[in-house]
Scaffold this motif. Structure first.
Motif, short mmCIF file in Angstrom:
data_model
loop_
_atom_site.label_atom_id
_atom_site.label_comp_id
_atom_site.label_asym_id
_atom_site.label_seq_id
_atom_site.Cartn_x
_atom_site.Cartn_y
_atom_site.Cartn_z
N THR B 290 55.56 -23.88 75.77
CA THR B 290 54.46 -24.81 76.05
C THR B 290 53.80 -25.21 74.73
OG1 THR B 290 52.77 -23.10 76.31
CG2 THR B 290 53.98 -23.75 78.29
N TYR B 291 53.25 -26.41 74.71
CA TYR B 291 52.63 -26.93 73.48
C TYR B 291 51.18 -27.30 73.71
CZ TYR B 291 53.52 -31.10 76.17
OH TYR B 291 53.56 -32.00 77.19
N GLY B 292 50.71 -27.20 74.96
CA GLY B 292 49.36 -27.67 75.28
C GLY B 292 48.49 -26.57 75.87
N THR B 293 47.48 -26.97 76.66
CA THR B 293 46.52 -25.99 77.16
C THR B 293 46.57 -25.82 78.68
OG1 THR B 293 44.84 -27.71 77.14
CG2 THR B 293 44.93 -26.26 75.22
N ASN B 294 47.68 -26.20 79.28
CA ASN B 294 47.94 -25.74 80.64
C ASN B 294 49.44 -25.50 80.78
OD1 ASN B 294 49.35 -28.00 82.07
ND2 ASN B 294 47.47 -29.10 81.56
N PRO B 295 49.83 -24.63 81.73
CA PRO B 295 51.24 -24.21 81.78
C PRO B 295 52.21 -25.33 82.15
CG PRO B 295 49.82 -22.67 82.97
CD PRO B 295 48.99 -23.88 82.66
N GLY B 296 51.68 -26.46 82.62
CA GLY B 296 52.56 -27.59 82.93
C GLY B 296 53.00 -28.34 81.68
N MET B 297 52.34 -28.08 80.55
CA MET B 297 52.67 -28.79 79.32
C MET B 297 53.76 -28.02 78.57
SD MET B 297 48.77 -29.80 78.26
CE MET B 297 49.06 -31.14 77.11
N GLY B 298 54.97 -28.03 79.15
CA GLY B 298 56.09 -27.31 78.57
C GLY B 298 57.26 -28.24 78.29
N ILE B 299 58.04 -27.86 77.28
CA ILE B 299 59.25 -28.62 76.95
C ILE B 299 60.37 -27.67 76.53
CG2 ILE B 299 58.39 -30.91 76.23
CD1 ILE B 299 58.15 -29.78 73.39
N GLY B 300 61.60 -28.18 76.54
CA GLY B 300 62.71 -27.41 75.99
C GLY B 300 62.43 -27.19 74.51
N ILE B 301 62.83 -26.03 74.00
CA ILE B 301 62.42 -25.64 72.66
C ILE B 301 62.89 -26.61 71.58
CG2 ILE B 301 64.38 -24.09 72.20
CD1 ILE B 301 62.11 -22.16 71.06
N SER B 302 64.00 -27.29 71.82
CA SER B 302 64.49 -28.21 70.80
C SER B 302 63.85 -29.59 70.93
CB SER B 302 66.01 -28.33 70.89
OG SER B 302 66.35 -28.89 72.15
N GLY B 303 62.97 -29.75 71.91
CA GLY B 303 62.36 -31.06 72.17
C GLY B 303 61.10 -31.33 71.36
N SER B 304 60.49 -32.48 71.64
CA SER B 304 59.25 -32.88 70.95
C SER B 304 58.14 -33.07 71.96
CB SER B 304 59.44 -34.22 70.22
OG SER B 304 60.66 -34.21 69.54
N ILE B 305 56.93 -32.98 71.49
CA ILE B 305 55.75 -33.28 72.31
C ILE B 305 55.84 -34.76 72.70
CG2 ILE B 305 53.22 -33.43 72.27
CD1 ILE B 305 53.25 -31.06 70.33
N PRO B 306 55.53 -35.10 73.95
CA PRO B 306 55.64 -36.50 74.36
C PRO B 306 54.84 -37.45 73.47
CG PRO B 306 55.22 -35.10 76.26
CD PRO B 306 55.13 -34.22 75.05
N ASN B 307 55.28 -38.69 73.42
CA ASN B 307 54.54 -39.73 72.71
C ASN B 307 53.59 -40.44 73.66
OD1 ASN B 307 55.25 -39.92 69.86
ND2 ASN B 307 57.34 -40.09 70.65
N GLU B 308 52.69 -41.22 73.08
CA GLU B 308 51.67 -41.91 73.88
C GLU B 308 52.28 -42.71 75.04
OE1 GLU B 308 48.53 -43.41 71.58
OE2 GLU B 308 47.81 -44.77 73.15
N LYS B 309 53.41 -43.37 74.79
CA LYS B 309 54.00 -44.22 75.82
C LYS B 309 54.52 -43.40 77.02
CE LYS B 309 58.62 -44.56 73.60
NZ LYS B 309 58.98 -43.20 73.86
N ASP B 310 54.72 -42.11 76.83
CA ASP B 310 55.23 -41.27 77.92
C ASP B 310 54.12 -40.66 78.78
OD1 ASP B 310 57.82 -41.69 76.87
OD2 ASP B 310 57.44 -40.10 75.39
N ILE B 311 52.88 -40.93 78.43
CA ILE B 311 51.76 -40.31 79.14
C ILE B 311 51.08 -41.37 80.01
CG2 ILE B 311 49.59 -39.01 78.85
CD1 ILE B 311 51.88 -37.60 77.54
N GLU B 312 50.73 -40.98 81.23
CA GLU B 312 49.96 -41.88 82.11
C GLU B 312 48.65 -42.23 81.40
OE1 GLU B 312 50.28 -42.72 85.56
OE2 GLU B 312 52.37 -42.09 85.42
N PRO B 313 48.28 -43.51 81.38
CA PRO B 313 47.04 -43.89 80.67
C PRO B 313 45.82 -43.09 81.13
CG PRO B 313 48.19 -45.83 81.55
CD PRO B 313 48.98 -44.64 81.97
N THR B 314 45.73 -42.80 82.42
CA THR B 314 44.55 -42.07 82.91
C THR B 314 44.52 -40.63 82.40
OG1 THR B 314 45.79 -41.45 84.87
CG2 THR B 314 44.33 -43.35 85.08
#
Ligand code: SF4
Lengths: 194, 466
Positions: B290-314
């Motif tokens: 995980t890279y964030g502050t809730n357990p849903g903010m997880g990615i595969g270890i070789s991946g990157s934190i999402p970019n702005e375009k991948d996040i819902e504006p709200t």
């Protein structure tokens, strides 16, 4: 402990437009060492309210005197995380009687109801309107009517859902333990059968 | 007869009474108690002049507040000590079995219950603790409750509960090398989000789940709550029976044979309906982080934190707030990021299998000097087993020290606190702001990924190291 009776409430409100407000933010674990239910309001949102040196964080909404009232309005997925009822106690102890969000975590919702704090789930649009209105006018009021199950802002109303049993408990100030204690014979009969 | 799910079978068998338009009076077979969420319940009970109705169905253990060093000394922190003493006094007064500090069965309540055989298929279990979902691994209906509900169970052995909706999560196929139950659960949570299962009780199924050990199944069910689920469960099978058999409180002799025959019925019938179903492929799962502050903010270890375009504006504002707290940027790669602390333990990954995996990985290697590591067994029994198997020596040779059991840095109520701003790779279940200490930054991962970080001092892919 019986709960406070709740019928209607008209009050200004405190906006907290943050999603996933978890129970560790509502009341951090290091304040769970008490053995009584009182006094948790002091540490409600402790790490957002105060800097590590104990000084007030002027940007946090509870420290802004323009905002007041007995209703807390939070972002989506309010109360996620642990089962600590201390979160509901802290909110109640601080003086909130209603928490509004577009989505609540299950256990938090139960804990709130068991402490006479009414969780009101509204549509995302209505939530947004609430955040906007209070920015324009900090003394903006909400009216929550438990009997009719409505919440109103500026004459616009939305209905909210509450379990009829829980509604009855809140309206009358009953609690679950009294109810269960009256079922003792049934419970013993169930045990004998199984 | 209408086909039923596993959950229906266990739930329906425990309904004492259905209230019109309301919840059910729901019977609890086993009540687990710890020091933090129970004192107000016991005092409430006393104020009503009541006694615990079924002390024989109640067990207690202090775990959240206890130190992980020098447990034989009095607890230094006065408030912690008072909570632990209050638990002891309440148990004595009410004839409740207490696995007290410094006794052979003390430990984290969700580790102790299963290892002593208290947790059995088909049971209902509750505890004033959200990770009670752990016990669902045995095909039990187990969930966390608030303190008012703890009081109800103490007084009446029942609570009032509406029946949750039912969700089926199937994970088919085989997990890749280096991918564990923890990665599986972090993956599912990253797909569903922290509220994705709110209002539901989850059943996990599929070949990737049934091939897990009991320890692995407990890890998966443990974190059900992190996607909002009331609980999670897995149908009992031979793996379950083999684990339970012979444990102190498991049925013995004829009783055992009878119990197993009954437990074999505990599975979802062909054609039974769920309110929601998800299917995932085990082969899609990488070691997770995980890279964030809730357990849903997880990615595969070789991946990157999402970019702005991948996040819902709200959601962007909350997302950025979370990355700010973590000191990360949109689009950051995780591999190679420096870390300061490693915590192996908790009711998610503090079992003997987790310590085995960690020890096997670090064997013959050395802990990075820049890393502080806390290796905390989940219980006294786990500690004893680790000593017996020689894991402690392996750990020590690699520069690690095993501490004494307890919740420890999972929620940092004792002295095991990660300092503000520091990064911790943690095998626990929550990465909330301040969870491991005010200002601490937590990255959730498996014991194997934690081992890779502990050896290299940076986020590293365990598949390349071990
Ligand atoms: S280990 Fe962590 S999650 Fe588990 S019971 Fe203890 S504090 Fe709760």
């Amino acid at each position: 402990m019986s709960v406070d009776k709740f019928i209607t409430l008209e009050s200004s409100y405190v906006p907290l437009p943050v999603e996933n407000v978890d129970t560790d933010q509502i009341i951090p674990a290091r304040f769970l060492k008490a053995t009584s239910r009182e006094g948790f309001g002091e540490n409600l949102f402790r790490d957002w309210r105060y800097a590590p040196d104990g000084s007030e964080n002027a940007d946090f909404v509870l420290n802004k005197s323009e905002y007041s009232g007995q209703i807390l309005v939070g972002g989506k997925n309010f109360g996620s995380g642990s089962s600590r009822e201390h979160a509901a106690w802290a909110i109640h102890d601080y003086g909130f009687k209603v928490v509004v969000s577009s989505f609540f975590a299950d256990i938090f919702q139960n804990n709130a109801l068991n402490n006479g704090v009414l969780p009101v789930t509204v549509s995302p649009e209505f939530l947004n309107d609430m955040f906007k209105s209070v920015e324009a006018d900090k003394s903006q009021k909400l009216v929550v009517d438990l009997e009719k199950q409505t919440i109103s802002l500026n004459g616009k109303s939305e209905e909210f859902v509450i379990n009829p049993y829980k509604k009855n408990c809140l309206l009358n100030g009953f609690d679950d333990i009294d109810f269960l204690l009256n079922r003792k014979e049934k419970i013993e009969a169930f045990e004998a059968k199984n | 007869m209408e086909p039923k799910t596993l959950f229906d079978k266990v739930w329906d068998a425990h309904v004492v009474e259905k209230i019109d338009g309301g919840p059910s009076v729901f019977y609890i077979d086993k009540h687990l108690v710890h020091e933090v969420t129970s004192p107000q319940a016991f005092s409430g009970l006393e104020a009503r002049g009541l006694k615990v109705l079924r002390p024989e169905n109640t067990i207690a253990t202090p775990d959240h507040n206890i130190p992980t060093e020098n447990q034989h000394l009095t607890i230094k922190d006065e408030l912690s000590r008072k909570q632990v003493e209050t638990l002891t006094a309440n148990c004595e007064k009410n004839n409740i079995t207490l696995y007290g500090l410094n006794t052979p069965h003390n430990g984290i309540v969700h580790v102790v219950g299963p290892e002593l055989g208290h947790t059995q298929p088909g049971m209902t279990l509750v505890c004033g603790d959200s990770h009670t979902s752990t016990h669902g691994a045995f095909g039990a209906v187990a969930f966390g409750i608030g303190t008012s509900e703890v009081e109800m169970v103490l007084a009446t052995q029942c609570i009032l509960q509406p029946k949750p909706k039912k969700m089926l999560i199937t994970i088919d196929g085989e997990l890749q090398k280096g991918v564990s139950a923890k990665d599986l659960t972090l993956y599912v949570i990253s797909q569903l989000g922290t509220g994705g299962a709110t209002g539901y009780f989850v059943e996990y199924a599929g070949s990737a789940v049934s091939s897990l050990s009991m320890e692995g199944r407990m890890t998966v069910c443990n974190m059900s709550i992190e996607m909002g689920a009331r609980g999670g469960m897995i149908a009992p099978d031979q793996t379950t029976f083999d684990y339970v058999e012979g444990r102190e409180f498991a049925p013995k002799g004829d009783e055992w044979t009878k119990a197993v025959a009954k437990w074999k019925e505990l599975k979802t019938d062909e054609g039974a309906k769920f309110d929601k179903e998800y299917t995932f492929k085990a082969s899609d799962i990488e070691p997770m982080l995980t890279y964030g502050t809730n357990p849903g903010m997880g990615i595969g270890i070789s991946g990157s934190i999402p970019n702005e375009k991948d996040i819902e504006p709200t959601e962007l504002m909350s997302f950025k707030k979370s990355l700010d707290y973590m000191g990360f940027d949109l689009g950051d790669k995780m591999l190679g990021k420096k870390i300061d602390y490693v915590f192996v333990g908790s009711c998610t990954n503090g079992r003997i299998e987790d310590l085995r995996v960690f020890a096997a990985a670090v064997k013959g290697k050395q802990k990075a000097d820049s890393v502080t590591a806390w290796i905390v067994p989940g219980s006294k029994q786990v500690e004893k087993q680790a000593i017996k198997e020689g894991l402690v020596e392996i750990l020590e040779e690699a520069g690690f020290k095993m501490r004494q059991p307890g919740c420890s840095a999972c929620l940092a109520m004792n002295d095991d606190k990660v300092p503000a701003g520091k990064y911790s790779v943690s095998t626990s279940n929550r990465n909330f702001e301040g969870r491991q200490g005010p200002g601490a930054r937590t990255l959730l991962a498996s014991p194997l990924t934690a081992a890779a970080a502990a050896i290299t001092g940076v986020i590293s892919d365990p598949r390349e190291l071990f």
